[in-house]
Design an enzyme around this catalytic site. Structure first.
Site, PDB file in Angstrom:
ATOM      1  N   TYR A 144       0.835  -1.213   0.000  1.00  0.00           N
ATOM      2  CA  TYR A 144       0.000   0.000   0.000  1.00  0.00           C
ATOM      3  C   TYR A 144       0.867   1.260   0.000  1.00  0.00           C
ATOM      4  O   TYR A 144       0.468   2.278  -0.537  1.00  0.00           O
ATOM      5  CB  TYR A 144      -0.880   0.041   1.247  1.00  0.00           C
ATOM      6  CG  TYR A 144      -2.204  -0.660   1.102  1.00  0.00           C
ATOM      7  CD1 TYR A 144      -2.264  -2.015   0.821  1.00  0.00           C
ATOM      8  CD2 TYR A 144      -3.395   0.042   1.272  1.00  0.00           C
ATOM      9  CE1 TYR A 144      -3.479  -2.647   0.705  1.00  0.00           C
ATOM     10  CE2 TYR A 144      -4.618  -0.595   1.167  1.00  0.00           C
ATOM     11  CZ  TYR A 144      -4.659  -1.942   0.886  1.00  0.00           C
ATOM     12  OH  TYR A 144      -5.862  -2.571   0.778  1.00  0.00           O
ATOM     13  N   LYS A 193       2.928 -15.383   2.915  1.00  0.00           N
ATOM     14  CA  LYS A 193       3.124 -16.129   1.664  1.00  0.00           C
ATOM     15  C   LYS A 193       4.617 -16.414   1.581  1.00  0.00           C
ATOM     16  O   LYS A 193       5.311 -16.002   0.646  1.00  0.00           O
ATOM     17  CB  LYS A 193       2.606 -15.291   0.491  1.00  0.00           C
ATOM     18  CG  LYS A 193       2.556 -16.011  -0.842  1.00  0.00           C
ATOM     19  CD  LYS A 193       1.444 -17.052  -0.936  1.00  0.00           C
ATOM     20  CE  LYS A 193       1.554 -17.825  -2.237  1.00  0.00           C
ATOM     21  NZ  LYS A 193       0.603 -18.951  -2.320  1.00  0.00           N
ATOM     22  N   ASP A 225      -3.280 -18.159   0.974  1.00  0.00           N
ATOM     23  CA  ASP A 225      -4.303 -18.818   0.148  1.00  0.00           C
ATOM     24  C   ASP A 225      -5.007 -19.916   0.939  1.00  0.00           C
ATOM     25  O   ASP A 225      -6.233 -20.075   0.886  1.00  0.00           O
ATOM     26  CB  ASP A 225      -3.690 -19.358  -1.161  1.00  0.00           C
ATOM     27  CG  ASP A 225      -2.413 -20.159  -0.949  1.00  0.00           C
ATOM     28  OD1 ASP A 225      -1.829 -20.098   0.150  1.00  0.00           O
ATOM     29  OD2 ASP A 225      -1.996 -20.853  -1.895  1.00  0.00           O
ATOM     30  N   ASP A 249      -6.423  -6.835   4.278  1.00  0.00           N
ATOM     31  CA  ASP A 249      -7.543  -6.174   3.602  1.00  0.00           C
ATOM     32  C   ASP A 249      -8.488  -7.233   3.048  1.00  0.00           C
ATOM     33  O   ASP A 249      -9.701  -7.184   3.250  1.00  0.00           O
ATOM     34  CB  ASP A 249      -7.000  -5.284   2.470  1.00  0.00           C
ATOM     35  CG  ASP A 249      -8.111  -4.614   1.688  1.00  0.00           C
ATOM     36  OD1 ASP A 249      -9.042  -4.079   2.335  1.00  0.00           O
ATOM     37  OD2 ASP A 249      -8.066  -4.627   0.448  1.00  0.00           O
ATOM     38  N   ASP A 253     -12.313  -8.752   4.779  1.00  0.00           N
ATOM     39  CA  ASP A 253     -13.610  -8.735   4.078  1.00  0.00           C
ATOM     40  C   ASP A 253     -14.222 -10.138   4.076  1.00  0.00           C
ATOM     41  O   ASP A 253     -15.423 -10.300   4.290  1.00  0.00           O
ATOM     42  CB  ASP A 253     -13.449  -8.271   2.614  1.00  0.00           C
ATOM     43  CG  ASP A 253     -13.711  -6.779   2.452  1.00  0.00           C
ATOM     44  OD1 ASP A 253     -13.511  -6.018   3.423  1.00  0.00           O
ATOM     45  OD2 ASP A 253     -14.125  -6.368   1.344  1.00  0.00           O
TER      46      ASP A 253
HETATM   47  C1  IPM Z   1     -10.430  -0.956   3.946  1.00  0.00           C
HETATM   48  C2  IPM Z   1     -10.628  -0.424   2.544  1.00  0.00           C
HETATM   49  C3  IPM Z   1      -9.459   0.470   2.200  1.00  0.00           C
HETATM   50  C4  IPM Z   1      -8.214  -0.390   2.235  1.00  0.00           C
HETATM   51  C5  IPM Z   1      -9.585   1.159   0.822  1.00  0.00           C
HETATM   52  C6  IPM Z   1     -10.862   1.942   0.705  1.00  0.00           C
HETATM   53  C7  IPM Z   1      -8.396   2.024   0.527  1.00  0.00           C
HETATM   54  O1  IPM Z   1     -10.811  -1.463   1.637  1.00  0.00           O
HETATM   55  O2  IPM Z   1     -10.362  -0.156   4.885  1.00  0.00           O
HETATM   56  O3  IPM Z   1     -10.337  -2.169   4.087  1.00  0.00           O
HETATM   57  O4  IPM Z   1      -7.892  -1.082   1.258  1.00  0.00           O
HETATM   58  O5  IPM Z   1      -7.543  -0.368   3.259  1.00  0.00           O
HETATM   59 MG    MG Z   2     -10.904  -3.367   2.537  1.00  0.00          MG
END
Ligand code: IPM
Ligand code: MG
Length: 360
Positions: A144, A193, A225, A249, A253
């Protein structure tokens, strides 16, 4: 005796941000009445609204307000109207900048399956049974924040993103993972990884070097993975997952979706010490903004996390969490988690019910 006044920077942001933050602020006020705590809130512009009004997603004034506060409460940022902007004029750029500027290197994202909401998930209830895990994501390093550029290669234009981690960055986040695991079920999955990436090999070395300092924690190394797969297969076997920025990240999710109720999940971003930024895991959901459809629970639970982690107000944190549980157990649902959508209640109704359920 009056307690010390705590300063909270409030960033409502975009989309449903202002609506859900408004409900959390009602809860904040109720906490003052019930427990005698006092808070001073200062609002700040951030994200799309700041781009529109100030020409930058993270105005200096906002940064100053945040740095001046003891903690930050954030709604959500972003929306389609800013998606095609140049990089400096995008809400996401502001998000990365605020993390870096405030030194928030550790992002805690719990994924808890609420018993009464087990049916909300796309996974079978028996697979989910007992799932309660925490993703500890490194937030200010890795790909990032590495150097990024375009160049002319032999076969035309190339794009380069570099992933860099130094030992200090890896060590402090892995320590967080161990320390959090010590307060939970004492299992740490370090995700990397290492069969491919040099940064991951460093990560694994550091984890192994620190492990003897935390003899009560059981450390497991797992490739990213495989972790993605095991999260779907045996989610309840995970306790704490510690991983680098981009893996975190993606996995957070996935973990959030296990619960089927992303509208319920809170998060904290921490530096060294008790300072933190608290926000719901869900985004700005511009498609439902302003329609009383948003679920304010994730933001309200983020406030509870702030009370617990930054201020040590365990009584207030539990009062909020118990009120949320009571309201859900009584069957009240916003439309995102309702099975029968025709019976769903609105954003402010949900906030009011939680207020009414709060007890000292
Ligand atoms: C999160 C989001 C952010 C990230 C984006 C919006 C830059 O997906 O907070 O997880 O990737 O960190
Ligand atoms: Mg995210």
């Amino acid at each position: 005796m009056m307690s010390e006044v705590k300063k909270i920077a409030v960033i409502s942001g975009d989309g449903i941000g202002p609506e859900v933050v408004a409900e959390a602020l009602k809860v904040l006020k109720r906490t003052e009445e019930l427990f005698g705590y006092s808070f001073e809130t200062e609002h700040a512009l951030f994200g799309g609204i700041a781009i529109d009004q100030k020409g930058t997603p993270l105005p200096q004034e906002t940064l100053d307000i945040c740095k001046n506060a003891d903690a930050v409460l954030l709604g959500a940022v972003g929306g389609p109207q800013w998606d095609n902007n140049p990089k400096e004029l995008r809400p996401e750029t502001g998000l990365l900048a605020i993390r870096k500027e405030l030194g928030l290197f550790s992002n805690l994202r719990p994924a808890v399956v609420f018993d009464c909401l087990k049916d909300a998930s796309t996974l079978k209830p028996e697979v989910l049974e007992g799932t309660d895990l925490m993703v500890v994501r490194e937030l200010t390093g890795g790909i990032y924040f590495g150097e990024k550029f375009r160049r002319q290669g032999d076969q035309g234009e190339e794009a380069v993103d570099t992933c860099v981690y130094n030992v200090t960055e890896v060590e402090r986040i892995i320590r967080q993972g161990f320390e959090i695991a010590q307060k939970r079920r004492k299992k740490l999955a370090s995700v990397d990884k290492a069969n491919v990436l040099e940064t991951s090999r460093l990560w694994r070395e550091v984890a192994n070097r620190l492990a003897p300092e935390y003899p009560d924690v059981e450390l497991e190394h797992i490739l990213v993975d495989n972790c993605a797969m095991q999260l779907l297969r045996r989610p309840s076997s995970f306790d704490v997952i510690v991983t680098e920025n981009m893996f975190g990240d993606i996995l957070s999710d996935e973990a959030a979706m296990l619960t089927g109720s992303i509208g319920m999940l809170s998060s904290a971003s921490m530096g060294e010490g008790s300072y933190g930024l608290y926000e719901p895991v869900h985004g700005s959901a511009p498609d439902i903004a302003g329609q009383e459809l948003a679920n304010p629970i994730a933001t309200i639970l983020s406030l509870a996390l702030m009370f617990r982690i930054t201020f040590g107000y365990e009584d207030a944190a539990s009062a909020i969490e118990e009120a949320v549980a009571e309201v859900l157990n009584a069957g009240h649902r916003t439309s995102d988690i309702a099975v029968d959508k025709s019976k769903a209640i609105g954003t402010s109704q949900m906030g009011d019910l939680i207020l009414a359920a709060m007890k000292k």
